[in-house]
Each structure stands twice: as structure tokens, then as C-alpha cells.
Design a protein around this motif. Structure first.
Motif, mmCIF file in Angstrom:
data_model
loop_
_atom_site.group_PDB
_atom_site.id
_atom_site.type_symbol
_atom_site.label_atom_id
_atom_site.label_comp_id
_atom_site.label_asym_id
_atom_site.label_seq_id
_atom_site.Cartn_x
_atom_site.Cartn_y
_atom_site.Cartn_z
ATOM 1 N N ASP A 75 0.876 -1.156 0.000
ATOM 2 C CA ASP A 75 0.000 0.000 0.000
ATOM 3 C C ASP A 75 0.919 1.214 0.000
ATOM 4 N N PRO A 76 0.849 2.065 -1.034
ATOM 5 C CA PRO A 76 1.845 3.129 -1.153
ATOM 6 C C PRO A 76 1.890 4.095 0.021
ATOM 7 N N LEU A 77 0.787 4.270 0.742
ATOM 8 C CA LEU A 77 0.808 5.194 1.870
ATOM 9 C C LEU A 77 1.293 4.541 3.162
ATOM 10 N N MET A 78 1.412 3.215 3.168
ATOM 11 C CA MET A 78 1.797 2.510 4.376
ATOM 12 C C MET A 78 3.279 2.137 4.368
ATOM 13 N N VAL A 79 4.038 2.933 3.656
ATOM 14 C CA VAL A 79 5.436 2.618 3.428
ATOM 15 C C VAL A 79 6.252 2.642 4.717
ATOM 16 N N VAL A 80 5.890 3.484 5.682
ATOM 17 C CA VAL A 80 6.674 3.595 6.907
ATOM 18 C C VAL A 80 6.787 2.250 7.603
ATOM 19 N N ASP A 81 5.670 1.598 7.831
ATOM 20 C CA ASP A 81 5.671 0.356 8.597
ATOM 21 C C ASP A 81 6.187 -0.823 7.782
ATOM 22 N N LYS A 82 5.922 -0.815 6.476
ATOM 23 C CA LYS A 82 6.459 -1.884 5.632
ATOM 24 C C LYS A 82 7.983 -1.824 5.618
ATOM 25 N N LYS A 83 8.528 -0.624 5.484
ATOM 26 C CA LYS A 83 9.979 -0.485 5.460
ATOM 27 C C LYS A 83 10.589 -0.798 6.827
ATOM 28 N N ALA A 84 9.851 -0.502 7.899
ATOM 29 C CA ALA A 84 10.352 -0.856 9.234
ATOM 30 C C ALA A 84 10.491 -2.365 9.378
ATOM 31 N N LEU A 85 9.558 -3.116 8.795
ATOM 32 C CA LEU A 85 9.644 -4.568 8.858
ATOM 33 C C LEU A 85 10.787 -5.085 7.989
ATOM 34 N N TRP A 86 10.996 -4.462 6.806
ATOM 35 C CA TRP A 86 12.145 -4.830 5.978
ATOM 36 C C TRP A 86 13.454 -4.556 6.728
ATOM 37 N N LEU A 87 13.526 -3.459 7.455
ATOM 38 C CA LEU A 87 14.730 -3.135 8.204
ATOM 39 C C LEU A 87 15.000 -4.174 9.285
ATOM 40 N N GLU A 88 13.944 -4.572 9.953
ATOM 41 C CA GLU A 88 14.074 -5.608 10.983
ATOM 42 C C GLU A 88 14.582 -6.920 10.373
ATOM 43 N N TYR A 89 14.042 -7.268 9.214
ATOM 44 C CA TYR A 89 14.484 -8.468 8.492
ATOM 45 C C TYR A 89 15.964 -8.349 8.131
ATOM 46 N N ALA A 90 16.363 -7.168 7.639
ATOM 47 C CA ALA A 90 17.760 -6.952 7.249
ATOM 48 C C ALA A 90 18.690 -7.101 8.448
ATOM 49 N N GLN A 91 18.302 -6.509 9.577
ATOM 50 C CA GLN A 91 19.156 -6.568 10.757
ATOM 51 C C GLN A 91 19.270 -7.987 11.291
ATOM 52 N N THR A 92 18.177 -8.743 11.209
ATOM 53 C CA THR A 92 18.221 -10.140 11.633
ATOM 54 C C THR A 92 19.127 -10.949 10.701
ATOM 55 N N ALA A 93 19.012 -10.716 9.390
ATOM 56 C CA ALA A 93 19.868 -11.420 8.431
ATOM 57 C C ALA A 93 21.329 -11.065 8.643
ATOM 58 N N GLU A 94 21.611 -9.790 8.926
ATOM 59 C CA GLU A 94 23.002 -9.396 9.179
ATOM 60 C C GLU A 94 23.525 -10.086 10.428
ATOM 61 N N SER A 95 22.709 -10.155 11.478
ATOM 62 C CA SER A 95 23.117 -10.832 12.706
ATOM 63 C C SER A 95 23.339 -12.315 12.476
ATOM 64 N N ALA A 96 22.589 -12.886 11.510
ATOM 65 C CA ALA A 96 22.740 -14.307 11.185
ATOM 66 C C ALA A 96 23.917 -14.546 10.243
#
Length: 582
Positions: A102-123
Motif C-alpha cells: 500500500d503506497p501510503l503505508m510505506v513507513v511500517d512496511k519499510k520498518a519490517l524490511w529493516l528488521e528483516y535486514a538486521q536479523t539477516a546481518e546478525s545471522a
């Protein structure tokens, strides 16, 4: 219907409350409130969560397909601290797949992508982390993560270029030579001389590159080197090249040639420019014929073109064209309001109410205090609702819980199909945040229906909306306007994502604009989108001379022109809908 679910709707679990969200059952409790059949899956979730029982959560994940509980369980497993980073990693894609774009819901979608990225980096799974950080751009954390992990400066610079982070892209390149990256980065940071040099270097490497040829032509145009730019565009095919040649011809005063290029595009936005030049040349019959053609194309310029055709047909006393233009003007067009017509909506008899399973489940979840999950289950069920009666039941329940975006969009999908159900219409045009809106509107002596119309067009009632222009919240303020409104009210800036603050600032701003234009709504509303300075300058220009008919046509910011029309139509619909008895 696009549907996104996450913390922005209070439908997701944050790290802070993940393991305390489910009510604890004290030992002395006589009856477990989850001991009802409809809550059996949620009892499994609660018990597995309290025990941090991974196999039980994995089993539940497989058994909860199609429910919000699937998203909740996937996110729980992704965040479960007694799993390793590597084990948690596999659950993020499932949660992200359920968080529909949803183009207006980008804040929370990107926050979840960031969390995924940080978990992958930690792994230690750096390829996955890099991809996820790219999705999380432009946050500072994502930029920093990519800089940590991506050792290839060309790939890093390209990632930033694709995210429109042009200055970061140039910094990442440093002294490295990559004109296919630096040329567009220079172009979009308006470093024209550097851009031209980079495009020419790119063409030296790839003489047949269409992107390099087109980019060079546009830079030459921007630098005012019209003959060279025209020669460059002339070697290229496609709409952009014709557009460039039209702009050059117009800049050089050759309007006939410009008209020819605009017509050759066969696209309504450029045909509109050709019609404008016909009028400038006083070739009114040609302009009228072209406006009728644009109106027949059926895109977002069709009502503008039909109205302009009406105006010209009346001035030329051309009854046949007048009749055709009238037939092409959409039923609920802003321009019908301009011509003094009122919207007429004949409503059918109310539908018999239904009680879908998700409604019973949501009520049961509310009874145990889990409004989070109640909202989620209603939203997930709404996505797959098969009929209007089910949609109405689910959307009403969502709006009762304060969720307006998904519910109003679902209702509007039935309006497109011709629904005459009053409940559906009111769900599509809800009185969102009623106490806040009515209170602030009263303070500013505004119609609350005008506030809802602006809010509907700006954010569709989503309090955490973020636009591509960095406008935030229900009434969509860019940071500079938000700070100015705080200064205007002699206070420190509030939180643009807080509904109460955003609605207050929005109503104050609307009142300011109405005062600025002596109460003229048709000038205040486009100013909300395009700026009051631009609107006043245009309205008072010699081309418009405070003539509203010419003003509608000559708003050259297409977004602002459409914005005026959408808000005024929604305002009229709100007034009509809520004048009817409940």
C-alpha cells in the motif's frame, strides 16, 4: 483491494509488547476467558507464546492460513528470542507477504524490511541482508547497513541511485568512473554541466544506449542549447523525444510545430497541451474538436476536456458539439457542480444484515481485551469478502474500532460497481475520527464535511500515511509546512502521525487558506496541495485574470488540478449523504 496489516493499524505486535500482549490468566481464575470454541486457535497461540513453545507455534502457523493469526504467528516466530537469528530468518518473508503493498503505508512496511535486514546481518546471511536493506531505504539505518555490508562501490552507488538517494550515490562512487550511475545522479541533483559530461562519457562507452542519448538530450534542453537538444531528440523514437521537441518548439515560439509534436504522441496529457496552443493561436474549432477527442479517451483529463469543450461549443454556438460534450461529462464530475447541477443518488432498500465468522471472532477477541487481533481478523476477512452484505458487516465493525482506510476502500469498490446501498456509500465516505474533526472544525468555523473530504483525498484516513513527497499523517503535511503551522500557532511542533495533532493543524491551515482567499473554497483547496503563492499568482495572472473557467484549465500542476476536483466532489457527496436521515 490492497490491504496492509502492521503496527500502523494496531494490528501487529511490536518488540516491546510482543510477549505481554496476551492477557495473563491468574491461577485462581475460575474460568479461562479463552475457553470458548471460537477462540481455540488464539488459546493455542497464547499458551504456546507463554511457554515459548516453538513446535506449537510452527504447527499453529500451518493451521492458521488466511487468518490474521497467521501473520501474528509468523511475526512472533521471527522475533522469538529463544530461536537463533538463522532460525528466525525464515519467518520474515511470510510476514512480509501478508503485509500487502500500500503506497501510503510505506513507513511500517519499510520498518519490517529493516528488521528483516538486521536479523539477516546478525545471522551472517549478508546477501539477504543487503537485499532487505535495499527495500528499507531511505532510512538512516538502511543506508548505514548497506555501507557496512556492500564492499562493491558500484553496486552500493547503484542501490542508492535506485532509491533516489542521488547524493549518497555520488558519494559512494567517489573517484570511481561509472557514468551510467553518475549521469542520472547529477541530472536529478541539477548539476547540469557535470551531468552532460557524464552522459557524454556514457555514450563514449555505449554509443547505442537509449537512456544515455535521452538523458543527454534533456540536459541540453535544460541548459538552453535548443538546437543541439532538438537534433538529439530527433534521432530518438518514443513519446519522451516528441515531448522534448514540442517543448523546444514552444520555447522558440513555433507553436504550429509544437502542436504537431504534441499530437504525434497520441497521449491525452500532451493532446491537452496541443489544445492549449490551439486556443492560444485562436484556432477554436480545432481546439474544440481536440477537447472532444480527449474527453472520449476516458482518463483523468476526460472531465476537464469535456468541460472545456462545453465552454467552447457555447461560445461558438455549436449545438452538436455541445450535446456531445454534455454526454461525455462524467456523472459525478466537479464540472457538473460548477454548472450548477446537484448530485442525485437513488438508494436501494437496505440489505439484510449478515454475521460473518470473522465478526463473531472479532467480538470474542474484544471480550478478552485483544483489540489488536480483532482489528486484524476483520481486516483479513474483508480482503476476501465475496459479497456486499459481508463487506458492509466487516467494514462497519472496523469503523466502529476506528479503522477507516481498508473499510472505506472496500466500500468504494462496490460504488465502482454501481452500488446504491446507503450503508456502502457512508462506509466509503465515513465520518472518520468524528469527535476530533467536529471539535476542531467548530473551532475554525469550518464544515466538518470539508475536513473529511480533504482527509479522504489526502490519506484515505490512514494516520501513519507517508507520501513520496514526505507528507505525513491524516492531512498530509510536509515537514516545512508542519513546522510553519506550529510557529503560526506559537507552539512546538506536534506529532504529525498523531491524529489529534494532525487534524488540529489541518483545520488551522484550512482556515488560514480560506481567510487568505476571502473564503473562496475553490482557491483555498488547490492551495492546500499546490501552495497559496502559486495559486494566487496564477489566478491573478493576465492569462486567467480571475476568471474561474480559465483558472480550472490553466492549473498547470496536474496533481493540483485533479486535487481540486476530487476534494470538491467528495465535499459535495459528504454534504448530500449526511443530509439524509440516519
Amino acid at each position: 483491494m490492497a490491504l496492509a496489516v502492521g503496527p500502523m493499524l494496531s494490528l501487529g505486535l511490536t518488540r516491546e509488547h510482543l510477549f505481554t500482549a496476551i492477557p495473563q490468566v491468574e491461577v485462581q481464575t475460575v474460568q479461562d476467558p479463552y475457553d470458548v470454541s471460537i477462540l481455540a486457535p488464539y488459546k493455542r497461540f497464547r499458551d504456546a507464546l507463554l511457554a515459548k513453545d516453538v513446535p506449537a507455534l510452527q504447527s499453529l502457523l500451518a493451521d492458521s492460513k488466511g487468518l490474521y493469526l497467521e501473520y501474528q504467528t509468523a511475526l512472533t516466530l521471527a522475533r522469538l528470542p529463544n530461536l537463533s537469528f538463522s532460525e528466525r530468518l525464515s519467518y520474515y518473508p511470510q510476514a512480509l507477504s501478508l503485509f500487502t503493498d500500500d503506497p501510503l503505508m510505506v513507513v511500517d512496511k519499510k520498518a519490517l524490511w529493516l528488521e528483516y535486514a538486521q536479523t539477516a546481518e546478525s545471522a551472517g546471511v549478508n546477501d539477504t541482508a543487503i537485499q532487505a536493506y535495499q527495500e528499507a531505504l531511505p532510512s538512516d539505518e538502511a543506508i548505514a547497513g548497506l555501507k557496512r555490508l556492500e564492499s562493491n562501490s558500484f553496486k552500493l552507488a547503484n542501490s542508492f541511485l535506485n532509491a533516489s538517494l542521488y547524493r549518497e550515490s555520488l558519494r559512494s562512487l567517489g573517484d570511481n568512473d561509472a557514468p551510467s550511475i553518475s549521469a542520472p545522479a547529477y541530472r536529478w541533483t541539477y548539476q547540469n554541466d557535470e551531468a552532460l559530461s557524464a552522459y557524454e562519457n556514457w555514450l563514449a562507452e555505449e554509443p547505442s544506449s537509449f537512456s544515455a542519448q535521452l538523458g543527454r538530450a534533456w540536459i541540453l534542453y535544460r541548459l538552453g542549447r535548443y538546437d543541439e537538444a532538438d537534433d538529439a531528440f530527433a534521432t530518438l523514437s518514443g513519446t519522451d523525444a516528441l515531448w522534448g521537441r514540442a517543448l523546444i518548439a514552444e520555447a522558440q515560439g513555433n507553436f504550429d510545430k509544437a502542436i504537431g509534436y504534441y499530437l504525434a504522441t497520441r497521449e491525452s496529457r500532451f493532446l491537452w497541451e496541443a489544445a492549449r496552443l490551439y486556443e492560444r493561436n485562436e484556432q477554436l474549432p480545432e481546439a474544440l474538436a481536440l477537447y472532444l477527442n480527449i474527453a472520449a479517451l476516458g482518463d483523468d483529463l476526460n472531465d476537464d476536456a469535456a468541460f472545456r469543450a462545453l465552454t467552447l461549443a457555447e461560445s461558438l454556438d455549436d449545438q452538436a458539439s455541445l450535446d456531445k460534450a454534455q454526454s461525455l461529462l462524467p456523472k459525478r464530475s466537479f464540472f457538473r457542480l460548477v454548472r450548477g447541477e446537484q448530485f442525485q443518488i437513488a438508494f436501494s432498500e437496505p440489505q439484510a444484515p449478515v454475521t460473518p465468522y470473522a465478526l463473531d471472532l472479532a467480538l470474542a477477541l474484544e471480550d478478552v481485551g485483544d483489540n489488536n487481533a480483532a482489528l486484524g481478523e476483520l481486516a483479513f476477512a474483508l480482503r476476501s469478502a465475496k459479497d456486499e452484505a459481508t463487506m458492509v458487516a466487516l467494514a462497519k465493525a472496523l469503523q466502529d474500532l476506528g479503522e477507516y482506510r481498508h473499510s472505506s476502500r472496500a466500500a468504494e469498490s462496490y460504488l465502482w460497481r454501481g452500488s446504491q446501498n446507503l450503508d456502502t456509500w457512508r462506509l466509503a465516505y465515513p465520518k472518520a475520527y468524528p469527535a476530533m474533526v467536529e471539535n476542531e472544525a467548530t473551532k475554525q468555523e469550518l464544515d466538518p464535511e470539508l475536513v473529511w473530504a480533504v482527509m479522504r483525498v489526502e490519506s484515505r484516513f490512514f494516520p501513519r500515511a507517508l507520501s513520496s513527497a514526505n507528507a505525513k499523517g491524516l492531512m498530509q503535511f510536509i515537514p516545512s509546512t508542519w513546522e510553519w503551522m506550529a510557529e503560526y500557532q506559537k507552539e512546538s511542533p506536534g506529532d504529525p502521525y498523531e491524529p489529534r495533532d494532525n487534524i488540529r493543524y489541518g483545520t488551522v491551515y484550512l482556515r488560514y487558506l480560506l481567510n487568505y482567499f476571502d473564503g473562496d473554497v475553490e482557491l483555498a483547496i488547490p492551495s492546500y496541495n499546490g501552495g497559496q503563492g502559486y495559486i494566487r499568482k496564477l489566478y491573478e495572472s493576465s492569462a486567467v485574470a480571475e476568471n474561474k473557467v480559465d483558472f480550472y484549465r490553466l492549473i498547470d500542476k496536474r496533481e493540483t488540478r485533479e486535487y481540486l476536483q476530487k476534494v470538491m466532489v467528495d465535499y459535495a457527496i459528504y454534504k448530500a449523504l449526511y443530509a439524509l436521515p440516519e
